[in-house]
Each structure stands twice: as C-alpha cells, then as structure tokens.
Design an enzyme around this catalytic site. Structure first.
Site, PDB file in Angstrom:
ATOM      1  N   TYR A  89       0.838  -1.219   0.000  1.00  0.00           N
ATOM      2  CA  TYR A  89       0.000   0.000   0.000  1.00  0.00           C
ATOM      3  C   TYR A  89       0.867   1.260   0.000  1.00  0.00           C
ATOM      4  O   TYR A  89       0.714   2.144  -0.863  1.00  0.00           O
ATOM      5  CB  TYR A  89      -0.913  -0.026   1.222  1.00  0.00           C
ATOM      6  CG  TYR A  89      -1.756   1.225   1.418  1.00  0.00           C
ATOM      7  CD1 TYR A  89      -2.718   1.591   0.482  1.00  0.00           C
ATOM      8  CD2 TYR A  89      -1.596   2.028   2.548  1.00  0.00           C
ATOM      9  CE1 TYR A  89      -3.499   2.733   0.673  1.00  0.00           C
ATOM     10  CE2 TYR A  89      -2.380   3.158   2.744  1.00  0.00           C
ATOM     11  CZ  TYR A  89      -3.327   3.503   1.799  1.00  0.00           C
ATOM     12  OH  TYR A  89      -4.098   4.644   1.984  1.00  0.00           O
TER      13      TYR A  89
HETATM   14  N1  NAP Z   1      -9.403   5.479   5.312  1.00  0.00           N
HETATM   15  C1  NAP Z   1      -8.214   5.921   5.722  1.00  0.00           C
HETATM   16  O1  NAP Z   1      -7.844   5.792   6.903  1.00  0.00           O
HETATM   17  C2  NAP Z   1      -7.307   6.646   4.755  1.00  0.00           C
HETATM   18  C3  NAP Z   1      -6.173   7.283   5.279  1.00  0.00           C
HETATM   19  C4  NAP Z   1      -5.309   7.947   4.415  1.00  0.00           C
HETATM   20  C5  NAP Z   1      -5.592   7.982   3.048  1.00  0.00           C
HETATM   21  N2  NAP Z   1      -6.689   7.354   2.571  1.00  0.00           N
HETATM   22  C6  NAP Z   1      -6.927   7.395   1.118  1.00  0.00           C
HETATM   23  O2  NAP Z   1      -8.206   7.938   0.896  1.00  0.00           O
HETATM   24  C7  NAP Z   1      -8.725   7.454  -0.343  1.00  0.00           C
HETATM   25  C8  NAP Z   1     -10.169   7.015  -0.159  1.00  0.00           C
HETATM   26  O3  NAP Z   1     -10.193   5.959   0.785  1.00  0.00           O
HETATM   27  P1  NAP Z   1     -11.487   5.578   1.665  1.00  0.00           P
HETATM   28  O4  NAP Z   1     -11.005   5.402   3.051  1.00  0.00           O
HETATM   29  O5  NAP Z   1     -12.608   6.505   1.375  1.00  0.00           O
HETATM   30  O6  NAP Z   1     -11.764   4.110   1.083  1.00  0.00           O
HETATM   31  P2  NAP Z   1     -13.100   3.386   0.566  1.00  0.00           P
HETATM   32  O7  NAP Z   1     -14.259   3.768   1.394  1.00  0.00           O
HETATM   33  O8  NAP Z   1     -12.722   1.953   0.445  1.00  0.00           O
HETATM   34  O9  NAP Z   1     -13.272   3.999  -0.881  1.00  0.00           O
HETATM   35  C9  NAP Z   1     -12.375   3.701  -1.915  1.00  0.00           C
HETATM   36  C10 NAP Z   1     -12.978   4.195  -3.211  1.00  0.00           C
HETATM   37  O10 NAP Z   1     -12.079   3.874  -4.289  1.00  0.00           O
HETATM   38  C11 NAP Z   1     -12.843   3.235  -5.308  1.00  0.00           C
HETATM   39  N3  NAP Z   1     -12.016   2.286  -6.066  1.00  0.00           N
HETATM   40  C12 NAP Z   1     -11.292   1.259  -5.567  1.00  0.00           C
HETATM   41  N4  NAP Z   1     -10.726   0.577  -6.575  1.00  0.00           N
HETATM   42  C13 NAP Z   1     -11.095   1.195  -7.729  1.00  0.00           C
HETATM   43  C14 NAP Z   1     -10.844   0.942  -9.099  1.00  0.00           C
HETATM   44  N5  NAP Z   1     -10.104  -0.100  -9.502  1.00  0.00           N
HETATM   45  N6  NAP Z   1     -11.385   1.782 -10.024  1.00  0.00           N
HETATM   46  C15 NAP Z   1     -12.166   2.819  -9.626  1.00  0.00           C
HETATM   47  N7  NAP Z   1     -12.438   3.106  -8.346  1.00  0.00           N
HETATM   48  C16 NAP Z   1     -11.917   2.292  -7.407  1.00  0.00           C
HETATM   49  C17 NAP Z   1     -13.969   2.514  -4.554  1.00  0.00           C
HETATM   50  O11 NAP Z   1     -15.101   2.324  -5.381  1.00  0.00           O
HETATM   51  P3  NAP Z   1     -15.528   0.940  -6.092  1.00  0.00           P
HETATM   52  O12 NAP Z   1     -15.230  -0.169  -5.131  1.00  0.00           O
HETATM   53  O13 NAP Z   1     -16.976   1.168  -6.358  1.00  0.00           O
HETATM   54  O14 NAP Z   1     -14.724   0.900  -7.349  1.00  0.00           O
HETATM   55  C18 NAP Z   1     -14.316   3.553  -3.493  1.00  0.00           C
HETATM   56  O15 NAP Z   1     -15.202   4.509  -3.998  1.00  0.00           O
HETATM   57  C19 NAP Z   1      -7.769   6.344  -0.789  1.00  0.00           C
HETATM   58  O16 NAP Z   1      -6.930   6.816  -1.805  1.00  0.00           O
HETATM   59  C20 NAP Z   1      -6.954   6.033   0.457  1.00  0.00           C
HETATM   60  O17 NAP Z   1      -5.654   5.563   0.141  1.00  0.00           O
HETATM   61  C21 NAP Z   1      -7.563   6.676   3.390  1.00  0.00           C
END
Ligand code: NAP
Length: 291
Positions: free
Chosen positions: A184
């Site tokens: 990751y």
């Molecule tokens: N949650 C945390 O603690 C955290 C911390 C730091 C940074 N982030 C970053 O924040 C961002 C959003 O994360 P989140 O926590 O909101 O996660 P999440 O709820 O799992 O959402 C991830 C999103 O990415 C989409 N996605 C995944 N694979 C994809 C693909 N192959 N093509 C198109 N869309 C895709 C998913 O939609 P589908 O499954 O419908 O495709 C979903 O809408 C990420 O980049 C993550 O690295 C998260």
C-alpha cells in the site's frame, strides 16, 4: 449525534488539525465548475462529492460500482445539486481513455480532478510469497491508474490554461515505513512523488496540484483492521472537509500536525525508528520463525 468515545474528537482535532473550509469559501471556489471525483461511491470520495455538489459544483462521479454511484448521484440531485455518473475501473488503462473521451465530450473539460480512489492492503511479506498480485493491484489503483488519468486530462487542462489536481494521499508516505503496509505505502508513495515531479512542469501553464496527507479515517477501507478501529480517526465528512479545502485554496499540501515531527524523527533517527517498529512487528506477529 457523535457516537465516538469521549475525548476522541479533541484528540482527532489535535492530531489531524481542524482547518477545513467554510461553505461560503467553497461555493466561491467551485460554483459552476466541473469537478471529477474518483472513488466517489464510498467513504471520503462520496463525502467529498456531496460537499462539492452542495457548494454548486457539477460533480462527475467515478468508481467501479455503478449502482452505488447512481445512489450517490440521486442523493445529490434530491438535495438540489448536479451530479453525473461515469463508472470506470481505474486499473484498466483502456477504461480510463474511454472515461476521459466521454467526459470531455459531455462536459468540455474538467476544472478540478480529485484523485481519491484507492486500494489498501495490510499483509506481511511472509504472507505475500504467492501474492505478487497484491503489489500489481495496489500499484494499478494507487499509482498507474491515477497517473494515466492525469496524463489523459492534462492536455485539455493545459490548453485551457486552467486546472487543479488534488491527490488524496496518506500520512503514511511521510511517516517512517511500517511493517505489513509495504504494498500500500509503496504504491501511494509512487504517485505522490510522480505528481510532485510533474507539478513543477505544470504551474507555468496554469495547472496546480495539492496533496492531502490524510490521517486515519474510519471508512470501509480501515474497517478490516481491528487496530485501526480502536484508534481515533476522522469521519469521512471531516476528511472531505480537508479535501475541499485543498480544492478551494489550492495549497501545495495539507499535512496533519503529527506528521512533521514523525517525519523528522524518522529521518534523524532512522535506525532506532526502524528497530522500534521491528520490535512492534515481532511482538504482534503470530507466525513462527522458520526452523
Ligand atoms: N481510510 C483511511 O484511513 C485513509 C487514510 C489515508 C488515506 N486514505 C486514502 O483515501 C482514499 C479514499 O479511501 P477511503 O477510506 O474513502 O476508502 P473506501 O471507502 O474503500 O473507498 C475507496 C474508493 O475507491 C474506489 N475504487 C477502488 N478501486 C477502484 C478501481 N479499480 N477503479 C475505480 N475506483 C476504485 C472505490 O469504489 P468501487 O469499489 O466502487 O470501485 C471507493 O469509492 C484512498 O486513496 C486512500 O488511500 C484513506
């Protein structure tokens, strides 16, 4: 009502900072602009799209799950906003080309790209010997897909001499490396560095970039890791507030207060820091050492 344990909200604010953006400021920045949000079906992307649409932007919702994108779009339209659904798999370069052709045809251009879609994996290397696809998949979604999308959108942004790209990155690319997060963090680091390099080539043509080094957010992504569930973190709406500030103010980066000291410590005391995390890994590992 805030259901988090008492004390969490204050701790979260101290660790992550509490500087978001006001509704008025956001409306001034995005009213009638076209904002493409990847990963808009769930979590931070969904909350960001809703906030941007409430401020008057036309939001283009991108992710794989078409039905969930439709549900988000319906909610936005019911609240009086404008949303269009563009399902696409960002791990597929041909799908990204089709997406951008469709978007440029339908909307003329994209004013702001929020590159938010991501895939997280927490797995030790010993559990990954037969799982090279973990590295391929994290790179496809966290690095190669976002880079391809930027490459496809940049010509029109440069031609119009305006554009802004917001990268939703993670604090983990700035703090010392952590066991089990190799696939990751390496993929998130790759896109972070790539975007920072090209950013120096774009500003002159009116295209700017912002990187949000996000702390822990309680979403579908963090849910499978019990340790993260017990830690204080942002709600998706609080995280969206930071992303929207990046959209409105176009800062080079948004960095939570805890990151700079942790980054400095990791750089100054690299070996002791590595040893500390190594000790934590060994203490929490259930795997027996090879005999
Ligand atoms: N949650 C945390 O603690 C955290 C911390 C730091 C940074 N982030 C970053 O924040 C961002 C959003 O994360 P989140 O926590 O909101 O996660 P999440 O709820 O799992 O959402 C991830 C999103 O990415 C989409 N996605 C995944 N694979 C994809 C693909 N192959 N093509 C198109 N869309 C895709 C998913 O939609 P589908 O499954 O419908 O495709 C979903 O809408 C990420 O980049 C993550 O690295 C998260």
């Amino acid at each position: 009502m805030d259901k988090r344990p008492p004390g969490w909200p204050l701790l979260v604010a101290l660790v992550n900072g509490c500087g978001g953006v006001t509704d008025d400021r956001l409306t001034t920045a995005v009213r009638d602009k076209v904002v493409l949000v990847t990963g808009a079906s769930y979590g931070i992307g969904e909350a960001t799209a809703k906030r941007l649409a409430a401020a008057g932007a036309t939001v283009l919702l991108v992710a794989r799950t078409a039905a969930q994108l439709q549900a988000v779009a319906t909610e936005i339209r019911t609240a009086g906003g404008r949303a269009r659904v563009h399902p696409a798999n960002l791990a597929d370069p041909a799908a990204i080309e089709r997406l951008v052709t469709e978007v440029l045809r339908d909307h003329g251009g994209v004013d702001v790209l929020v590159s938010n879609a991501g895939k997280s994996i927490r797995r030790s290397v010993a559990d990954s010997y037969q799982r090279f696809h973990d590295i391929e998949r994290t790179n496809s979604v966290n690095y190669l897909g976002p880079a391809k999308l930027v490459l496809e959108l940049l010509p029109s942004m440069r031609e119009r001499r305006t554009g802004h790209i917001v990268n939703v990155s993670t604090a983990g690319v700035r703090t010392p490396p952590l066991a089990r997060w190799s696939a990751y963090l390496a993929s998130k680091s790759a896109f972070d560095v790539w975007l920072r390099c090209i950013s120096q080539e774009l500003r002159h043509d009116g295209v700017t970039t912002s990187t949000v080094y996000m702390g822990l957010v309680h979403t579908r992504m963090s849910e499978p890791t019990p340790l993260l569930n017990r830690m204080p973190g942002l709600t998706p709406e609080q995280a969206a507030d930071q992303v929207c500030r990046a959209v409105a103010d176009r800062p080079n980066n948004i960095t939570p207060p805890f990151v700079r000291p942790a980054e400095a410590l990791g750089n100054l005391l690299r070996v002791p820091t590595d040893r500390l995390f190594e000790a934590y890994f060994r203490r929490t590992s259930t795997r027996k050492p090879p005999s």
